[in-house]
Design an enzyme around this catalytic site. Structure first.
Site, PDB file in Angstrom:
ATOM      1  N   LYS A 118       0.837  -1.221   0.000  1.00  0.00           N
ATOM      2  CA  LYS A 118       0.000   0.000   0.000  1.00  0.00           C
ATOM      3  C   LYS A 118       0.862   1.257   0.000  1.00  0.00           C
ATOM      4  CE  LYS A 118      -4.352  -1.740   0.547  1.00  0.00           C
ATOM      5  NZ  LYS A 118      -5.738  -1.449   0.433  1.00  0.00           N
ATOM      6  N   LYS A 200      -5.658  -8.906  -7.647  1.00  0.00           N
ATOM      7  CA  LYS A 200      -7.002  -9.093  -7.080  1.00  0.00           C
ATOM      8  C   LYS A 200      -7.946  -8.009  -7.606  1.00  0.00           C
ATOM      9  CE  LYS A 200      -8.085  -7.783  -2.831  1.00  0.00           C
ATOM     10  NZ  LYS A 200      -8.451  -7.654  -1.425  1.00  0.00           N
ATOM     11  N   LYS A 203     -11.998  -2.794  -5.044  1.00  0.00           N
ATOM     12  CA  LYS A 203     -12.919  -1.668  -5.231  1.00  0.00           C
ATOM     13  C   LYS A 203     -12.194  -0.328  -5.305  1.00  0.00           C
ATOM     14  CE  LYS A 203     -14.549  -2.546  -0.592  1.00  0.00           C
ATOM     15  NZ  LYS A 203     -13.288  -2.544   0.130  1.00  0.00           N
TER      16      LYS A 203
HETATM   17  N1  AQP Z   1     -11.219  -9.871  -5.474  1.00  0.00           N
HETATM   18  C1  AQP Z   1     -11.672 -10.517  -4.409  1.00  0.00           C
HETATM   19  N2  AQP Z   1     -11.931 -11.830  -4.485  1.00  0.00           N
HETATM   20  C2  AQP Z   1     -12.398 -12.502  -3.404  1.00  0.00           C
HETATM   21  N3  AQP Z   1     -12.649 -11.928  -2.213  1.00  0.00           N
HETATM   22  C3  AQP Z   1     -12.429 -10.607  -2.097  1.00  0.00           C
HETATM   23  N4  AQP Z   1     -12.582  -9.747  -1.074  1.00  0.00           N
HETATM   24  C4  AQP Z   1     -12.214  -8.520  -1.491  1.00  0.00           C
HETATM   25  N5  AQP Z   1     -11.820  -8.559  -2.765  1.00  0.00           N
HETATM   26  C5  AQP Z   1     -11.939  -9.837  -3.183  1.00  0.00           C
HETATM   27  C6  AQP Z   1     -13.081 -10.114   0.247  1.00  0.00           C
HETATM   28  O1  AQP Z   1     -14.119  -9.209   0.621  1.00  0.00           O
HETATM   29  C7  AQP Z   1     -14.131  -9.046   2.025  1.00  0.00           C
HETATM   30  C8  AQP Z   1     -14.211  -7.590   2.385  1.00  0.00           C
HETATM   31  O2  AQP Z   1     -13.047  -6.983   1.896  1.00  0.00           O
HETATM   32  P1  AQP Z   1     -12.562  -5.520   2.245  1.00  0.00           P
HETATM   33  O3  AQP Z   1     -13.242  -4.578   1.391  1.00  0.00           O
HETATM   34  O4  AQP Z   1     -12.615  -5.233   3.681  1.00  0.00           O
HETATM   35  O5  AQP Z   1     -11.016  -5.607   1.975  1.00  0.00           O
HETATM   36  P2  AQP Z   1     -10.186  -5.876   0.737  1.00  0.00           P
HETATM   37  O6  AQP Z   1      -9.818  -7.318   0.717  1.00  0.00           O
HETATM   38  O7  AQP Z   1      -9.062  -4.923   0.841  1.00  0.00           O
HETATM   39  O8  AQP Z   1     -11.123  -5.549  -0.503  1.00  0.00           O
HETATM   40  P3  AQP Z   1     -10.808  -4.601  -1.712  1.00  0.00           P
HETATM   41  O9  AQP Z   1     -12.014  -4.565  -2.565  1.00  0.00           O
HETATM   42  O10 AQP Z   1      -9.519  -5.034  -2.360  1.00  0.00           O
HETATM   43  O11 AQP Z   1     -10.625  -3.216  -1.005  1.00  0.00           O
HETATM   44  P4  AQP Z   1      -9.495  -2.159  -1.238  1.00  0.00           P
HETATM   45  O12 AQP Z   1      -9.571  -1.846  -2.697  1.00  0.00           O
HETATM   46  O13 AQP Z   1      -9.878  -1.016  -0.387  1.00  0.00           O
HETATM   47  O14 AQP Z   1      -8.192  -2.766  -0.810  1.00  0.00           O
HETATM   48  C9  AQP Z   1     -12.865  -9.712   2.561  1.00  0.00           C
HETATM   49  O15 AQP Z   1     -13.222 -10.969   3.119  1.00  0.00           O
HETATM   50  C10 AQP Z   1     -12.023  -9.905   1.330  1.00  0.00           C
HETATM   51  O16 AQP Z   1     -11.140 -11.036   1.442  1.00  0.00           O
END
Ligand code: AQP
Length: 336
Positions: A118, A200, A203
């Site tokens: 990050k 991955k 969002k």
């Molecule tokens: N691409 C993904 N595939 C499978 N699982 C996913 N999760 C997120 N992206 C994927 C799962 O969603 C839950 C909530 O996630 P989060 O928003 O708290 O954190 P994250 O993993 O950091 O999700 P993002 O979308 O990638 O957010 P940003 O962009 O802010 O870093 C978790 O159980 C996660 O594993």
């Protein structure tokens, strides 16, 4: 709490309000949460404190947090049976995080790979919050004496840190924290970016063609999936190492239809990627469309949302305060 029984395990899940949830969030996590909630005592939180580690417009952060809260309800999670709350509504998170900061070695926090990733992504804003993010996450988990925490690959190291901190603290002061285990529920698939299938689907990705949002309309979903990166082989075969784009679309299709990879390969034998992508888009739309309608109904009812969030915060704060009080006593704060 009256809805919590002794036999059930307490499971804690957080989602960061860093953007609108994606198909990755849904297939990897959200859609399993309903089943998880039926079998366990679940606490669901919108992690808005964590979202502050990157720059936000205040109005955007507020809107995203409310919307994400509405998404949790739209998934069918029952706010009466579960605790569904906003992290910043419960001050104990920040309070316990400060204490845990003082029980975490700088060296062990420095080893967190997500911080390194990050920091590269947000090189113009490498703030201390980004560094201490896993310690706040440890506080989120340990406050609720969670038995289990569902974690994706990228959060495994953070859960390990939370366990280390809990064991260290308990070693000094007796059994204060439950040491949490990872929750291995129904397989949560890792959905990758549509434009860069090695990454991955996230969002907060600046490229909006890389993800399908749960708020995207049907045309947009179809367009994004049709323009997803594949390869030049024109063969639907599951080979994540050599055909990551196709493997990702097959995973999406498999999650949405319940078909396994062999069946999908047979279904599209002799077809080009055009037919395959059209079918993936149709399957994703069938999954998202009803959810989106439910979400729209819920998000427009501000009074009910506010009431749910208030009730959720009350229930969460009561649980959290019990742990916090114990911690404060143990470390030597004067309690009056
Ligand atoms: N691409 C993904 N595939 C499978 N699982 C996913 N999760 C997120 N992206 C994927 C799962 O969603 C839950 C909530 O996630 P989060 O928003 O708290 O954190 P994250 O993993 O950091 O999700 P993002 O979308 O990638 O957010 P940003 O962009 O802010 O870093 C978790 O159980 C996660 O594993």
């Amino acid at each position: 709490m009256d809805t919590m029984t002794e036999q059930k395990q307490r499971v804690l899940s957080f989602v960061q309000s860093s953007g609108t949830p994606t198909l990755g969030n849904y297939l990897g996590a959200f859609r399993n949460w309903r089943g998880m909630a039926a079998e366990n005592d679940c606490i669901f939180g919108v992690a808005d404190l964590h979202a502050l580690t990157v720059r936000n417009t205040p109005a955007d952060l507020r809107r995203r947090s409310v919307e994400l809260y509405a998404w949790l309800l739209a998934l069918g999670l029952d706010p009466e049976k579960n605790v569904i709350f906003m992290q910043s509504h419960v001050p104990a998170h920040a309070q316990l995080a400060w204490v845990l900061n003082c029980y975490t070695a700088f060296g062990e926090a420095s080893r967190m790979t997500q911080f390194k990733d990050k920091s590269k992504q947000h090189a113009d804003n490498v703030n201390v919050g980004l560094f201490t993010y896993p310690i706040l996450m440890a506080a989120d988990i340990l406050l609720y004496q969670a038995d289990k925490v569902p974690v994706g690959d990228d959060q495994k190291q953070h859960l390990e840190l939370a366990r280390d901190i809990a064991v260290r603290f308990n070693g000094l002061y007796g059994d204060v924290f439950k040491v949490p285990e990872p929750y291995i529920g129904k397989k949560g698939s890792r959905i990758t970016s549509l434009t860069d299938p090695e990454k991955k689907m996230s969002k907060s990705d600046p490229n909006e063609r890389s993800f399908v949002l749960l708020t995207d309309d049907n045309d947009r979903i179809a367009k994004k999936i049709k323009s997803a990166v594949t390869d030049s082989e024109a063969l639907v075969r599951y080979d994540p190492a050599n055909k990551p784009g196709v493997a990702n679309l097959m995973t999406i299709y498999s999650c949405c239809t319940g078909k396994d990879f062999d069946a999908i390969e047979q279904e599209f034998a002799g077809h080009g990627y055009g037919d395959f992508k059209a079918a993936v888009a149709e399957a994703a739309i069938a999954e998202i469309e009803p959810l989106r309608a439910e979400y729209q109904r819920i998000v427009s009812d501000k009074a009910t949302l506010e009431q749910c969030a208030k009730n959720g915060a009350e229930k969460a704060a009561a649980l959290a305060f019990k742990t916090l009080r114990k911690v404060m006593k143990k470390v030597g704060f004067w309690q009056v």
